[in-house]
Scaffold this motif. Structure first.
Motif, short mmCIF file in Angstrom:
data_model
loop_
_atom_site.label_atom_id
_atom_site.label_comp_id
_atom_site.label_asym_id
_atom_site.label_seq_id
_atom_site.Cartn_x
_atom_site.Cartn_y
_atom_site.Cartn_z
N VAL A 193 0.84 -1.20 0.00
CA VAL A 193 0.00 0.00 0.00
C VAL A 193 0.87 1.25 0.00
O VAL A 193 0.55 2.26 -0.64
CB VAL A 193 -0.96 -0.01 1.20
CG1 VAL A 193 -1.74 1.30 1.28
CG2 VAL A 193 -1.92 -1.18 1.10
N ALA A 194 2.00 1.18 0.71
CA ALA A 194 2.92 2.32 0.71
C ALA A 194 3.39 2.62 -0.71
O ALA A 194 3.48 3.79 -1.12
CB ALA A 194 4.12 2.02 1.61
N GLY A 195 3.65 1.56 -1.49
CA GLY A 195 4.03 1.78 -2.89
C GLY A 195 2.92 2.42 -3.69
O GLY A 195 3.16 3.31 -4.52
N ALA A 196 1.67 2.00 -3.43
CA ALA A 196 0.53 2.59 -4.12
C ALA A 196 0.34 4.05 -3.74
O ALA A 196 -0.07 4.88 -4.57
CB ALA A 196 -0.74 1.78 -3.80
N ILE A 197 0.65 4.40 -2.50
CA ILE A 197 0.58 5.79 -2.08
C ILE A 197 1.59 6.63 -2.87
O ILE A 197 1.28 7.74 -3.33
CB ILE A 197 0.82 5.92 -0.56
CG1 ILE A 197 -0.40 5.38 0.20
CG2 ILE A 197 1.10 7.37 -0.17
CD1 ILE A 197 -0.23 5.33 1.70
N SER A 198 2.79 6.11 -3.05
CA SER A 198 3.80 6.83 -3.84
C SER A 198 3.31 7.06 -5.26
O SER A 198 3.53 8.14 -5.83
CB SER A 198 5.11 6.05 -3.85
OG SER A 198 5.73 6.07 -2.59
N ARG A 199 2.64 6.08 -5.84
CA ARG A 199 2.15 6.23 -7.21
C ARG A 199 1.06 7.29 -7.28
O ARG A 199 0.97 8.04 -8.27
CB ARG A 199 1.64 4.88 -7.73
CG ARG A 199 2.76 3.87 -7.96
CD ARG A 199 2.27 2.63 -8.68
NE ARG A 199 1.45 1.76 -7.85
CZ ARG A 199 1.94 0.83 -7.04
NH1 ARG A 199 3.26 0.65 -6.91
NH2 ARG A 199 1.13 0.05 -6.33
N ALA A 200 0.23 7.38 -6.26
CA ALA A 200 -0.81 8.41 -6.24
C ALA A 200 -0.21 9.80 -6.10
O ALA A 200 -0.60 10.73 -6.80
CB ALA A 200 -1.79 8.14 -5.10
N VAL A 201 0.74 9.94 -5.20
CA VAL A 201 1.38 11.24 -4.99
C VAL A 201 2.13 11.67 -6.25
O VAL A 201 2.18 12.87 -6.58
CB VAL A 201 2.33 11.18 -3.77
CG1 VAL A 201 3.14 12.47 -3.65
CG2 VAL A 201 1.53 10.93 -2.49
N ALA A 202 2.70 10.70 -6.96
CA ALA A 202 3.47 11.02 -8.16
C ALA A 202 2.63 11.67 -9.25
O ALA A 202 3.15 12.40 -10.10
CB ALA A 202 4.14 9.76 -8.71
N VAL A 203 1.31 11.42 -9.24
CA VAL A 203 0.43 12.04 -10.23
C VAL A 203 -0.36 13.19 -9.60
O VAL A 203 -1.44 13.55 -10.06
CB VAL A 203 -0.52 11.00 -10.87
CG1 VAL A 203 0.27 10.00 -11.69
CG2 VAL A 203 -1.38 10.30 -9.82
#
Length: 372
Positions: free
Chosen positions: A250-260
């Motif tokens: 989930v932490a990785g998915a959070i990074s992907r959301a913040v990146a966009v």
């Protein structure tokens, strides 16, 4: 007759529900006029004007309904009412009251109430809750306290109250710090308080941005968060473990959301307490999420965090402004925070003093008025 005027509006909810015909359950049916028409003691409390805005279940309320009630309440106090009461279903009170509180910019109190038992039930609590709400609304001690939630003779801050049980008269609580006060022999008594940041501007448009609310869980792989990131949701709130933890995926998915450039806010799913900032340092910990650009909700629970993020996105707030507002509103206090009430009239310090103050409600008459 002392001229104290309080307005009461109904949006519906259990408090308005009755059974009819061969149906086995209850449905919203009573108007605001019906609700105030037979409450013992109301005529000795204030001159009450009633209005029906909607007659729907709390589960079906929308932000548009809440803002209609907001506009009605603000107009009423501007016209001289000492306070306003909104009656609605309890399913969404903890969210709608906070939405109102974020924008309420009047010194007069705005009180939200409802009922856990339908109008025809034995021991229906609706009449007592409305009477208590009116007593709170007309008390001078309630001024400049923002939006208050009154049920079961307890007074709660809109930013703290939660529905903690699915049923029962004691369903509403403020879990971390307790209620602000209560009613004792019809006297409004406060023994606790909070400092309110400046209200947000009232939105001018009719559209509301979509914000996803996702609770993490055992074996969460972040797929649902990725779906929210790929959708038209403008922001995401994560109901995280403990003090703000999520699985590594989930932490990785959070990074992907913040990146966009989608703001991601994390709150605690425990129902009490705040998110931390630096106690843990593993992948998915609160400090890791902060480094990834996620925003801590602080003392706000996930439902209120979603309301706040939606309001900020509706105002086209920048990421820096969103982070700043969550720091202001998610923390208990800020010594550098200016008191917005200094610009709206006489200042009344509502910091906790350890003292209890109460006012007895006064006698006037009741007048009801529903729109045709």
């Amino acid at each position: 007759m002392n001229g104290v005027q309080v307005v009461v509006a109904s949006l519906g909810g259990t408090i308005t529900m009755t059974g009819s015909g061969g149906t086995t359950g209850v449905r919203p049916s009573l108007t605001a006029d019906d609700l105030i028409g037979s409450i013992p003691g109301l005529a000795r409390t204030a001159e009450v004007t009633a209005r029906t805005i909607a007659t729907i279940p709390g589960a079906s309320l929308s932000a548009a309904d809440i803002f209609r009630a907001f506009a009605w309440a603000r107009d009423a106090v501007d016209d001289g009412a000492s306070g306003a009461v909104i009656v609605q279903g309890t399913d969404t009170i903890e969210e709608s009251a906070y939405l109102l509180d974020l924008h309420w910019d009047r010194a007069a109190p705005l009180v939200v109430t409802g009922a856990m038992r339908a109008a025809q039930a034995t021991g229906a609590d609706g009449p007592a809750n409305i009477l208590a709400a009116v007593q709170v609304a007309c008390s001078p001690e309630s001024r400049e306290r923002g939006v208050l939630v009154v049920l079961n003779d307890e007074i709660h801050a809109a930013s703290r109250v939660r529905k903690m049980r699915s049923s029962g008269l004691n369903a509403f609580r403020s879990p971390s710090f307790g209620p602000l006060g209560g009613l004792v022999e019809s006297a409004v008594v406060y023994g606790n308080s909070i400092r309110r940041p400046a209200p947000l501007p009232v939105p001018t448009g009719s559209s509301r941005p979509c914000v996803a609310l996702i609770e993490t869980h055992l074996d969460d792989d972040g797929a649902l968060l990725d779906l929210a990131t790929a959708s038209d949701h403008r922001g995401i709130v994560i109901d995280a473990f403990g003090v703000g933890h999520v699985p590594a995926k989930v932490a990785g998915a959070i990074s992907r959301a913040v990146a966009v450039s989608k703001p991601v806010v994390f709150a605690s799913r425990t129902g009490s307490g705040a998110t931390f900032s630096s106690a843990y340092d593993f992948v998915g910990s609160e400090s890791d999420l902060l480094r990834r650009g996620a925003i801590p909700a602080g003392w706000l629970d996930a439902r209120k965090a979603r309301i706040l993020l939606t309001c900020l996105l509706a105002a086209s707030s920048t990421m820096d402004n969103i982070k700043s507002e969550f720091r202001r509103r998610g923390q208990l206090s800020s010594p550098a925070l200016p008191d917005w009430r200094n610009t709206t009239g006489k200042h009344h310090d509502t910091e906790s003093t350890g003292c209890w103050s109460g006012t007895q409600s006064n006698d006037t008459r009741v007048r009801s008025q529903d729109p045709s």
